[in-house]
Enzyme design. Structure first.
Site, mmCIF file in Angstrom:
data_model
loop_
_atom_site.group_PDB
_atom_site.id
_atom_site.type_symbol
_atom_site.label_atom_id
_atom_site.label_comp_id
_atom_site.label_asym_id
_atom_site.label_seq_id
_atom_site.Cartn_x
_atom_site.Cartn_y
_atom_site.Cartn_z
ATOM 1 N N TYR A 103 -10.193 -10.118 12.391
ATOM 2 C CA TYR A 103 -11.334 -10.988 12.490
ATOM 3 C C TYR A 103 -11.481 -12.575 12.210
ATOM 4 O O TYR A 103 -12.627 -12.737 12.396
ATOM 5 C CB TYR A 103 -11.959 -9.895 10.759
ATOM 6 C CG TYR A 103 -11.030 -10.202 9.359
ATOM 7 C CD1 TYR A 103 -10.302 -9.971 9.318
ATOM 8 C CD2 TYR A 103 -11.313 -11.501 9.067
ATOM 9 C CE1 TYR A 103 -9.711 -9.412 7.983
ATOM 10 C CE2 TYR A 103 -11.007 -11.611 8.191
ATOM 11 C CZ TYR A 103 -9.806 -10.583 7.236
ATOM 12 O OH TYR A 103 -8.904 -11.006 6.392
ATOM 13 N N GLY A 134 0.590 0.890 13.719
ATOM 14 C CA GLY A 134 1.339 0.239 12.460
ATOM 15 C C GLY A 134 0.589 1.332 10.836
ATOM 16 O O GLY A 134 -0.019 2.012 11.313
ATOM 17 N N ASN A 160 1.380 2.581 21.662
ATOM 18 C CA ASN A 160 2.543 1.050 20.661
ATOM 19 C C ASN A 160 3.836 0.943 21.609
ATOM 20 O O ASN A 160 4.231 1.276 21.789
ATOM 21 C CB ASN A 160 2.241 2.276 19.517
ATOM 22 C CG ASN A 160 2.708 0.885 18.187
ATOM 23 O OD1 ASN A 160 2.224 0.218 17.943
ATOM 24 N ND2 ASN A 160 4.091 1.466 17.674
ATOM 25 N N LYS A 193 1.145 -1.348 0.008
ATOM 26 C CA LYS A 193 0.084 -0.099 0.244
ATOM 27 C C LYS A 193 1.243 1.220 -0.092
ATOM 28 O O LYS A 193 1.274 1.849 -0.440
ATOM 29 C CB LYS A 193 -1.062 0.284 1.021
ATOM 30 C CG LYS A 193 -1.614 -0.978 1.158
ATOM 31 C CD LYS A 193 -2.739 -0.771 2.335
ATOM 32 C CE LYS A 193 -3.340 -2.311 2.275
ATOM 33 N NZ LYS A 193 -4.680 -1.861 3.905
ATOM 34 N N GLY A 202 -12.991 -7.095 13.234
ATOM 35 C CA GLY A 202 -13.035 -5.985 12.119
ATOM 36 C C GLY A 202 -13.605 -6.530 10.713
ATOM 37 O O GLY A 202 -13.544 -6.024 9.439
ATOM 38 N N ASP A 216 -9.496 2.238 3.095
ATOM 39 C CA ASP A 216 -9.004 1.727 4.194
ATOM 40 C C ASP A 216 -9.780 2.720 5.202
ATOM 41 O O ASP A 216 -10.830 2.407 6.373
ATOM 42 C CB ASP A 216 -7.309 1.768 4.488
ATOM 43 C CG ASP A 216 -6.980 0.227 3.681
ATOM 44 O OD1 ASP A 216 -8.580 -0.765 3.791
ATOM 45 O OD2 ASP A 216 -6.265 0.243 3.021
HETATM 46 P P1 NAP Z 1 1.304 -3.406 10.687
HETATM 47 O O1 NAP Z 1 1.599 -2.035 10.102
HETATM 48 O O2 NAP Z 1 2.503 -4.300 10.757
HETATM 49 O O3 NAP Z 1 1.484 -3.254 12.485
HETATM 50 C C1 NAP Z 1 1.259 -3.883 13.621
HETATM 51 C C2 NAP Z 1 0.456 -3.593 14.503
HETATM 52 O O4 NAP Z 1 0.384 -4.518 15.547
HETATM 53 C C3 NAP Z 1 1.602 -2.609 15.083
HETATM 54 O O5 NAP Z 1 1.715 -1.063 16.074
HETATM 55 C C4 NAP Z 1 3.160 -3.400 15.734
HETATM 56 O O6 NAP Z 1 3.749 -2.637 17.794
HETATM 57 C C5 NAP Z 1 2.192 -4.183 16.731
HETATM 58 N N1 NAP Z 1 2.626 -5.711 17.305
HETATM 59 C C6 NAP Z 1 2.769 -6.638 16.427
HETATM 60 N N2 NAP Z 1 3.115 -7.625 17.333
HETATM 61 C C7 NAP Z 1 3.578 -7.423 18.513
HETATM 62 C C8 NAP Z 1 3.636 -7.573 20.045
HETATM 63 N N3 NAP Z 1 4.163 -9.011 20.036
HETATM 64 N N4 NAP Z 1 3.374 -6.678 20.957
HETATM 65 C C9 NAP Z 1 3.656 -6.355 20.928
HETATM 66 N N5 NAP Z 1 2.721 -4.970 19.943
HETATM 67 C C10 NAP Z 1 2.628 -5.811 18.784
HETATM 68 O O7 NAP Z 1 -0.064 -4.058 10.479
HETATM 69 P P2 NAP Z 1 -1.472 -3.614 9.930
HETATM 70 O O8 NAP Z 1 -2.119 -3.561 8.696
HETATM 71 O O9 NAP Z 1 -1.277 -2.389 11.043
HETATM 72 O O10 NAP Z 1 -2.367 -4.282 10.498
HETATM 73 C C11 NAP Z 1 -2.501 -4.317 12.114
HETATM 74 C C12 NAP Z 1 -3.570 -5.568 12.635
HETATM 75 O O11 NAP Z 1 -5.341 -4.812 11.561
HETATM 76 C C13 NAP Z 1 -3.301 -6.642 11.966
HETATM 77 O O12 NAP Z 1 -4.709 -7.978 12.962
HETATM 78 C C14 NAP Z 1 -3.968 -6.755 10.655
HETATM 79 O O13 NAP Z 1 -5.037 -7.884 10.627
HETATM 80 C C15 NAP Z 1 -5.802 -6.019 10.722
HETATM 81 N N6 NAP Z 1 -6.053 -5.451 9.827
HETATM 82 C C16 NAP Z 1 -7.399 -5.504 9.784
HETATM 83 C C17 NAP Z 1 -7.894 -5.214 8.766
HETATM 84 C C18 NAP Z 1 -9.294 -5.641 8.256
HETATM 85 O O14 NAP Z 1 -10.199 -5.161 7.177
HETATM 86 N N7 NAP Z 1 -10.501 -5.959 9.569
HETATM 87 C C19 NAP Z 1 -7.127 -4.561 8.020
HETATM 88 C C20 NAP Z 1 -6.257 -4.060 8.018
HETATM 89 C C21 NAP Z 1 -5.794 -4.436 9.360
HETATM 90 P P3 NAP Z 1 5.141 -2.076 16.021
HETATM 91 O O15 NAP Z 1 4.967 -0.280 15.712
HETATM 92 O O16 NAP Z 1 6.050 -1.948 17.801
HETATM 93 O O17 NAP Z 1 5.960 -3.021 15.430
#
Ligand code: NAP
Length: 277
Positions: free
Chosen positions: A219, A129, A151, A47, A240, A102
């Site tokens: 989700y 993230g 975060n 993206k 989600g 989004d």
């Molecule tokens: P991303 O950019 O990889 O961000 C991941 C986030 O999770 C960051 O804030 C990261 O913190 C945190 N994280 C990961 N592992 C962790 C841990 N062990 N302890 C604490 N924090 C942790 O991914 P993203 O695209 O933002 O997605 C985030 C979530 O939203 C995912 O679960 C994804 O499936 C969901 N999502 C859902 C939709 C939907 O349509 N429903 C759309 C997009 C995303 P750091 O910054 O410290 O790494």
């Protein structure tokens, strides 16, 4: 979800999924463009990369700093560009137009799945993230009152907080857990995807009863430990799936220039994500 929506609109289209290495993304977009695809969706990690790869950015992609939807458009002799679905024969000159669906989907999900209007809300947002950043900025643009950004990597929360302060100075930003009650806890971390994951909230810092509602972007599983805990505490909860649905519905509207059959798409999504009839 997309193929069900496409069929319900009576369109002779097909939606396919491809794995593309980030290093080959430009070739993939150019190839789709050359082959007269009508459009594309992009997901992580494409993206942000796509921002520099499309010919034109819609306001939505510029504002939220990410492209998740591309529409291919053909050039008429008089210089006008129109979406490829309008062309009976493929045009020679095609451009890629990048959008972001989004951010609007997050607000629609909060409204339709939790009955929340963003204006005036106090929000505890977990995660900074890609999805967390978009949620934070979109909520700020919708005049929430205060946002608490947490975060694991604090620098990312600091950066998002600074962006909010510069663009929407009326929104109060804190990088600590809220001292009092909030209206919404929004989980945008990946914690909860796996059963063994730690709880996304530091429970010594914030007790779940201090919010009215919880939205988890995850989700699958349908009910994370966070959502289960919130439901058992009597709070309003949503996962989600709505966010996924609404970003897809909006993308179909961008390609087809018609209202998306959202309920048909929801049914297909439920069936595909959770199984069953
Ligand atoms: P991303 O950019 O990889 O961000 C991941 C986030 O999770 C960051 O804030 C990261 O913190 C945190 N994280 C990961 N592992 C962790 C841990 N062990 N302890 C604490 N924090 C942790 O991914 P993203 O695209 O933002 O997605 C985030 C979530 O939203 C995912 O679960 C994804 O499936 C969901 N999502 C859902 C939709 C939907 O349509 N429903 C759309 C997009 C995303 P750091 O910054 O410290 O790494």
């Amino acid at each position: 979800m997309q193929n069900a929506g496409i069929a319900a609109l009576g369109l002779n289209w097909c939606y396919l999924a491809f794995d593309v290495y980030p290093e080959r993304l430009r070739e993939a977009i150019d190839g789709a463009q050359a082959m007269h695809y009508l459009g594309l969706n992009l997901t992580v990690p494409h993206k942000l990369l796509a921002l520099d790869m499309v010919d034109l950015l819609d306001e939505s992609a510029r504002t939220w700093g990410a492209v998740n939807t591309i529409r291919f458009e053909g050039k008429h002799a008089d210089g006008r560009w129109t979406p490829l679905h309008q062309w009976p024969e493929a045009p020679l000159h095609v451009r890629s137009h990048g959008f972001n669906t989004d951010a609007d989907a997050i607000i629609r999900a909060l409204r339709e799945d939790l009955g929340l209007e963003p204006g005036g809300l106090r929000v505890l947002l977990l995660g900074a993230g890609g999805a967390g950043r978009t949620a934070a900025l979109k909520l700020a643009s919708e005049n929430i009152k205060e946002i608490f950004l947490i975060n694991r990597t604090r620098d990312k929360a600091v950066a998002v907080g600074n962006e909010i302060k510069s663009k929407w100075p009326s929104v109060k930003v804190s990088l600590e857990y809220p001292p009092g009650d909030v209206d919404l806890v929004l989980n945008a971390t990946s914690l909860g995807l796996k059963e063994a994951d730690p709880f996304p909230i530091e429970v010594t810092q914030f007790e779940i009863r201090r919010t009215k509602a919880v939205y988890d972007m995850i989700y699958r599983p349908a009910e994370t430990v966070l959502l289960k805990t919130a439901r058992q505490a009597g709070l309003r909860t949503a996962n989600g799936l709505g966010m996924l649905l609404y970003q897809g519905a909006k993308a179909l509207e961008i390609w087809s220039e018609q209202p998306a059959p959202v309920e048909v798409m929801r049914e297909a999504l439920l069936k595909n994500v959770y199984g069953g009839d």
